[in-house]
Design an enzyme around this catalytic site. Sequence first.
Site, short mmCIF file in Angstrom:
data_model
loop_
_atom_site.label_atom_id
_atom_site.label_comp_id
_atom_site.label_asym_id
_atom_site.label_seq_id
_atom_site.Cartn_x
_atom_site.Cartn_y
_atom_site.Cartn_z
N HIS A 1 8.30 -9.22 6.52
CA HIS A 1 8.19 -7.82 6.11
C HIS A 1 9.18 -6.96 6.91
CE1 HIS A 1 6.36 -3.91 5.26
NE2 HIS A 1 5.82 -4.50 4.23
N ASP B 1 0.86 -1.17 0.00
CA ASP B 1 0.00 0.00 0.00
C ASP B 1 0.90 1.23 0.00
OD1 ASP B 1 -2.78 0.84 0.40
OD2 ASP B 1 -2.15 1.61 2.34
N TYR C 1 2.53 4.83 1.02
CA TYR C 1 2.59 5.62 2.26
C TYR C 1 1.45 6.64 2.24
CZ TYR C 1 7.42 3.87 2.72
OH TYR C 1 8.53 3.09 2.83
N PHE D 1 7.89 1.30 -1.25
CA PHE D 1 8.87 1.52 -0.17
C PHE D 1 9.65 2.84 -0.29
CE2 PHE D 1 8.46 -3.19 -0.12
CZ PHE D 1 8.04 -3.34 1.19
#
Length: 227
Positions: free
Chosen positions: A190, A68, A70, A81
């Site tokens: 993760h 998803d 930020y 990321f």
Amino acid sequence: MGSMKDRLPADWKKVLKDVLASPEFEELEAFVAQERREHTVYPSEEDLFSAFRLTPYDEVKVLLLGQDPYHGPGQAHGLAFSVQPGVKPPPSLVNIFKELESDVGMSRPKDGSLVPWAEQGVLLLNAVLTVREGEANAHEGHGWEHFTDEVIRKVSEKPEPVVFLLWGSYAQKKEALIDTSKHVILKAPHPSPLSAKKGFFGSKPFSGANKALKERGREPIDWALPS
């Protein structure tokens, strides 16, 4: 404002033509347009498909899957990321940089932009490509997954081997879309603070990806970022 798909570069548009013509994509476009009218949505329209612009289909060597975007101001710019230059790296990205340092000896970068990776063939793909400000996963289940699953399938159809970095259980569910006889999948927990200590640290994804690329006759990635 034109249609969302107009922002995709021609090579990807051609590869993804079936999914772009699907009723699911039409519904997704309508949903995102309405969200943009009523809320602040990240990333901006300009940045929505920057992963595809920076990493042409024919040049994909590594696919790093995020979940998803930020959801804070100025962070998301269309690359999983990654944050825009000048923005403080969020905790997951800080942990990625810590692993980068211990894995390939790279000193801490000056900012959180992963554009240099994208330009070398690392497709930084989120499963969901938009988010409402301040509300993580607000756009989950509205059609992005239908689109990004097709992106993963199409990358899996490439004749040359690709390394898929699947971090966390959400990303690892996508293994079903990948031809594992041809491609390499490297899994790890993760990098978020909740799970990084459960095995993301020490998983050596960067040297592992390069080893897999070299063994298959492909140029490795220079993971070093400007420090």
